[in-house]
Design a protein around this motif. Sequence first.
Motif, PDB file in Angstrom:
ATOM      1  N   ILE A  26       0.839  -1.192   0.000  1.00  0.00           N
ATOM      2  CA  ILE A  26       0.000   0.000   0.000  1.00  0.00           C
ATOM      3  C   ILE A  26       0.878   1.246   0.000  1.00  0.00           C
ATOM      4  N   LYS A  27       0.510   2.206  -0.821  1.00  0.00           N
ATOM      5  CA  LYS A  27       1.144   3.525  -0.755  1.00  0.00           C
ATOM      6  C   LYS A  27       0.038   4.533  -0.462  1.00  0.00           C
ATOM      7  N   GLU A  28       0.144   5.183   0.677  1.00  0.00           N
ATOM      8  CA  GLU A  28      -0.874   6.132   1.102  1.00  0.00           C
ATOM      9  C   GLU A  28      -0.199   7.290   1.804  1.00  0.00           C
ATOM     10  N   ASP A  29      -0.522   8.487   1.375  1.00  0.00           N
ATOM     11  CA  ASP A  29       0.086   9.704   1.927  1.00  0.00           C
ATOM     12  C   ASP A  29       1.608   9.648   1.848  1.00  0.00           C
ATOM     13  N   GLY A  30       2.099   9.065   0.764  1.00  0.00           N
ATOM     14  CA  GLY A  30       3.536   9.009   0.522  1.00  0.00           C
ATOM     15  C   GLY A  30       4.275   7.938   1.290  1.00  0.00           C
ATOM     16  N   GLU A  31       3.567   7.176   2.135  1.00  0.00           N
ATOM     17  CA  GLU A  31       4.217   6.133   2.935  1.00  0.00           C
ATOM     18  C   GLU A  31       3.781   4.752   2.468  1.00  0.00           C
ATOM     19  N   PHE A  32       4.693   3.782   2.641  1.00  0.00           N
ATOM     20  CA  PHE A  32       4.418   2.402   2.231  1.00  0.00           C
ATOM     21  C   PHE A  32       4.113   1.537   3.453  1.00  0.00           C
ATOM     22  N   SER A  33       3.237   0.583   3.256  1.00  0.00           N
ATOM     23  CA  SER A  33       2.996  -0.451   4.258  1.00  0.00           C
ATOM     24  C   SER A  33       2.694  -1.746   3.523  1.00  0.00           C
TER      25      SER A  33
END
Length: 573
Positions: free
Chosen positions: A79-86
């Motif tokens: 996931i890429k959300e708000d520039g961060e990966f998880s």
Amino acid sequence: MGSLVSRKKGSATITVPESNITSKADISGKGGANSEGAAKPLPPPDVGKPIEVKVCKASDMQDGEMREVDIGGGKALLIKEDGEFSALGHKCTHYGAPLVKGVLCNGRVRCPWHGACFNSKTGDIEDFPGLDSLPKFEVTVENDNVVVKTNKKVLEKPKRMKEMSCHSPDNDTVYLIVGGGGAAITCAETLRQEGFKGKVVMATKEPHLPYDRPKLSKALDSTGEALALRDKNFFSVYDIEVLTEKEATSVDCPSKVVTFADGQTIAYDKLLIATGGKPRPCTSPGSDLENVCLLRSPADGNYIAQQGKGKNVVIVGTSFIGMEVAAYFAGKASSVSVVGVSSTPFGRVLGEQVGSMLRKMHEEKGVKFYMNNGVVEFKGENGKLKEVVLQSGETLPADLCIVGIGVTPNTEFLSDSGIEMTRGALDVDKTMQTSQDHVFAAGDIAHFPLPMADGEKVSIGHWQLAKAHGRCAALNMLGQGVEFNSVPFFWTMQYGKSLRYAGYGAGFEDVVIEGSLDDMQFVAYYVKGDDVLAVASMNRDPVVAQAAEIMHSGRTLSRADAEAGSDSWKSQL
């Protein structure tokens, strides 16, 4: 019956049959906790071989994008959300839906099949119908390479249970749960997940541990054990006492005591009532004949499945229970006849157009319908059902009849409790508390304010909502002041076709159809005035999940959105 175990709680005594206790940890002072109520220390886990995989370029992924990536012989949801990966487990913990086909919005991932929601950073479950969370994997970005790190043992587990506390022997606080369904088990688990170290007692009149109730009408031959949501060891490890075959008969709110059918009493500090609904019986003459059945338990389902094979089956009622039972028996019974009071199956909930499509699907499998009709009499021979006489004058051969004409709240035992009710359902506020202090209600018996309906109080018998109620009630039993906020989401599976529905469509005036009902590939919008109240679909995932996220955010789709089609309003996510 086995020996009895008594314990003091204030001025009252808790006496329970030892043979009915699933967990006896807090009676003995041993079990799953140490003296502080923390989990027992375990040996260091064998985590297996470490895995580290470059899965993509960071610059290749757009913000708000999800990908299913290969890692060490397994898969993860990147996931890429708000520039961060998880990176999380890639399958929903409920029935295994591929989450990459779901919806990413506002920090959570919603399952495309049944609407369960997971935190996009932690993988924690935030809405239901599942119970477990997603495994989480470490993610780093090195020279524009996205690297996922884990180990073989974690990768092999598709589900993750949140950390849970256990009972501390020096904590005599009792949180009692009356009921054994989805709301009950979710409440019990949430209490332990939030660190509650008092006693958690669940009393259910059923002989089974909590089980997956929606499967009853879809898989009639399943046993209670096969449907169980957790095994006996789970309740023992986390010090959750489950008292089976334990039916409540009264609640004394001022004294904080519940009395049971066997004469025993349990005193509580906080109480959740989650006794669910019970099938409404048919009152026509002959309804007491053998093989005129209601479906409430696995034993009922097993009996119905056995008696109906190769026989003439009549089903009274054309909502979800009745139609799923009809689908089960198509091809197994000699004949399947469905009797309904309306002109179309599911008409009140899904409308004439969708209901007619579903009727046609059943008729193609040999099911016969007798609509705008009802039962005048059940006729039998030697005490056993033989025929069903209809209002139309027709007589149907019947070896077995299943009555599915709705449910009523299982709350008669509360008539002298002082708890305020509406048509038998318990009135609750936004925190799921009743009119009586320290008493909460959840599930089918709750008359609760629904946020997406501007706080209108409703009673809705959905499995997903029952679990959401249970979680909210648990948080507020712990004093957290959390307001209920969930979008109703349900589904039905018939002949391998799944219909999904999100929202609250009561009072809809029109249905806007996108796609083809004949091809069973459509979206149905339930409209009142200019507002879309609910959305249903078949073979159009993840449209209903997307609509649910818009509703959850407090926004409302319009008639114009429905007429323009889902491709136009998805941009609102």
